[in-house]
Design an enzyme around this catalytic site. Structure first.
Site, mmCIF file in Angstrom:
data_model
loop_
_atom_site.group_PDB
_atom_site.id
_atom_site.type_symbol
_atom_site.label_atom_id
_atom_site.label_comp_id
_atom_site.label_asym_id
_atom_site.label_seq_id
_atom_site.Cartn_x
_atom_site.Cartn_y
_atom_site.Cartn_z
ATOM 1 N N TYR A 1 0.935 -1.118 -0.102
ATOM 2 C CA TYR A 1 0.210 -0.111 -0.054
ATOM 3 C C TYR A 1 0.866 1.131 0.025
ATOM 4 O O TYR A 1 1.622 1.471 1.087
ATOM 5 C CB TYR A 1 -1.044 -0.014 1.253
ATOM 6 C CG TYR A 1 -1.891 1.100 1.286
ATOM 7 C CD1 TYR A 1 -2.211 1.770 0.189
ATOM 8 C CD2 TYR A 1 -2.872 1.327 2.405
ATOM 9 C CE1 TYR A 1 -3.133 2.917 0.461
ATOM 10 C CE2 TYR A 1 -3.617 2.288 2.718
ATOM 11 C CZ TYR A 1 -3.973 3.042 1.478
ATOM 12 O OH TYR A 1 -4.973 3.988 1.544
ATOM 13 N N LYS B 1 -1.127 -0.967 -4.206
ATOM 14 C CA LYS B 1 -2.353 -0.207 -4.057
ATOM 15 C C LYS B 1 -1.441 1.283 -4.322
ATOM 16 O O LYS B 1 -0.943 1.649 -3.448
ATOM 17 C CB LYS B 1 -3.191 -0.183 -2.970
ATOM 18 C CG LYS B 1 -4.220 0.556 -2.930
ATOM 19 C CD LYS B 1 -5.162 0.635 -1.577
ATOM 20 C CE LYS B 1 -6.259 1.819 -1.524
ATOM 21 N NZ LYS B 1 -7.042 1.549 -0.257
#
Length: 289
Positions: A123, A151
Site C-alpha cells: 500500500y 495499491k
C-alpha cells in the site's frame, strides 16, 4: 497470481448498540460481489481497523473469508499479518513504513525481509506515510518474490511500465481511477465502489474492451461522486450514504472519526442519483426497512 478488476475495501458496519454488525457486513460483501466486484479487502483503512479490538478484527476476517470462499473471489486483508496468514486469505495489504521515512532503499529492504509465505500487496500512499517512491523503486518492489501487487495512491496519474508478470497495479485514488485504468492499471481498490459498484465495474470493463467513449463518460461521473464521498474523512460520508439507502443500520464511526454532516451525505446522494450512478440499492434498502 494476478489481481484484476474492482476490489471493495469494506467498511465495518456498527449496530445501534455500537457492536460490529457482522450479519450486515456479510450482506454488504455479497451485495458488492453481486454487482460485479472482483474481490474484497478487509481491515483496510476504510474498515477503521485501528478502532476495532483484536477479537473484532478476527471476527471481521472470519466473515469475509467465509464470503470469499463461498463466492470464489480473492480476499486481501490489512491491519495484522497474522490475520492475513489465515487460510482463505489471498494476500496481505502491507503499508509502506509510515512516519519513519526510511528512504527508498529502506522500503525495498523492508519488503524483501517481510516477503515470505503470505503474498503481499504493498500500500503506497505517500501523503499518509511521508515516504515517496520513484518508479524505479516500484519496479524493484515488483520484482521481489511474494510481492503480487501495489495499491497505488499517490494523488497522481503515472505510467508505470516494465512490471513483471504476476504483479498487479491497483489504483487507490478513487477520483483518478479512470485515467489510471486508461494507461494500464489492472484494477482498483476503491471505497467509493460501495455505493456505485456496478458503475465502477462497467467503467473498468469499458477501458479493458476499448470502449473509450463509455469509459470516459462513466469515469467523469464517478470522479465527481468520489469527490463527494471524500468531502469528509473516509469512510464517514460513505457510511452516511449506505445508512440512508438502508444498507447498514447506522452511520456510526468510532473515534477519532466523527460522523459526516447531513449536508455532505445529502450532496453525495443527490450527485449520485443525478448522475444515474446509484439508486437500485436505495430502493432495496427501502423495502428492507
Amino acid at each position: 497470481m494476478e489481481l484484476h478488476g474492482i476490489f471493495v475495501p469494506l467498511i465495518t458496519p456498527f449496530a445501534p448498540d455500537g457492536a460490529v454488525a457482522l450479519d450486515v457486513l456479510e450482506r454488504l460483501a455479497h451485495q458488492v460481489l453481486d454487482d460485479g466486484a472482483a474481490g474484497l479487502v478487509a481491515l483496510g483503512t476504510t474498515g477503521e481497523p485501528g478502532s476495532l479490538s483484536a477479537a473484532e478484527q478476527e471476527a471481521v476476517v472470519d466473515v469475509t473469508v467465509r464470503v470469499a470462499r463461498e463466492r470464489g473471489v480473492p480476499l486481501i486483508v490489512g491491519a495484522r499479518p497474522d490475520l492475513a496468514a489465515r487460510p482463505g486469505v489471498t494476500a496481505a495489504l502491507s503499508l509502506v513504513p509510515p512516519f519513519v521515512r526510511p528512504g527508498e532503499a529502506g522500503v525495498v529492504a523492508h519488503f524483501e525481509a517481510l516477503a515470505g509465505d503470505v503474498p503481499l500487496v504493498i500500500y503506497h500512499v505517500p501523503y499518509r506515510t511521508g515516504q515517496e517512491l520513484s518508479i524505479t523503486s516500484i519496479r524493484r518492489l515488483a520484482a521481489i518474490p511474494g510481492v503480487v501487487g501495489m495499491k497505488y495512491t499517490t494523488g497522481t496519474v503515472e505510467v508505470i511500465d516494465e512490471l513483471p508478470p504476476g504483479f498487479s497495479l491497483l489504483g487507490g485514488d478513487d477520483p483518478l481511477i479512470s485515467p489510471m485504468l486508461a494507461i494500464g492499471a489492472h484494477g482498483g481498490i476503491l471505497a467509493s465502489a460501495h455505493v456505485a459498484t456496478r458503475s465502477f465495474v462497467e467503467m473498468a470493463a469499458a477501458w479493458r474492451d476499448g470502449d473509450v467513449q463509455r469509459a470516459r463518460s462513466l469515469g467523469g461521473r464517478l470522479a465527481e461522486l468520489s469527490r463527494a464521498l471524500f468531502a469528509e474523512p473516509n469512510p464517514t460520508v460513505i457510511k452516511g450514504m449506505l445508512c440512508a439507502q438502508g444498507r447498514i443500520p447506522t452511520a456510526s464511526v468510532r473515534l477519532p472519526l466523527l460522523p459526516a454532516t447531513r449536508e455532505s451525505v445529502d450532496a453525495a446522494l443527490a450527485g449520485g442519483e443525478a448522475a444515474d450512478l446509484v439508486g437500485h440499492h436505495a430502493q432495496e434498502g427501502g423495502q428492507r426497512r
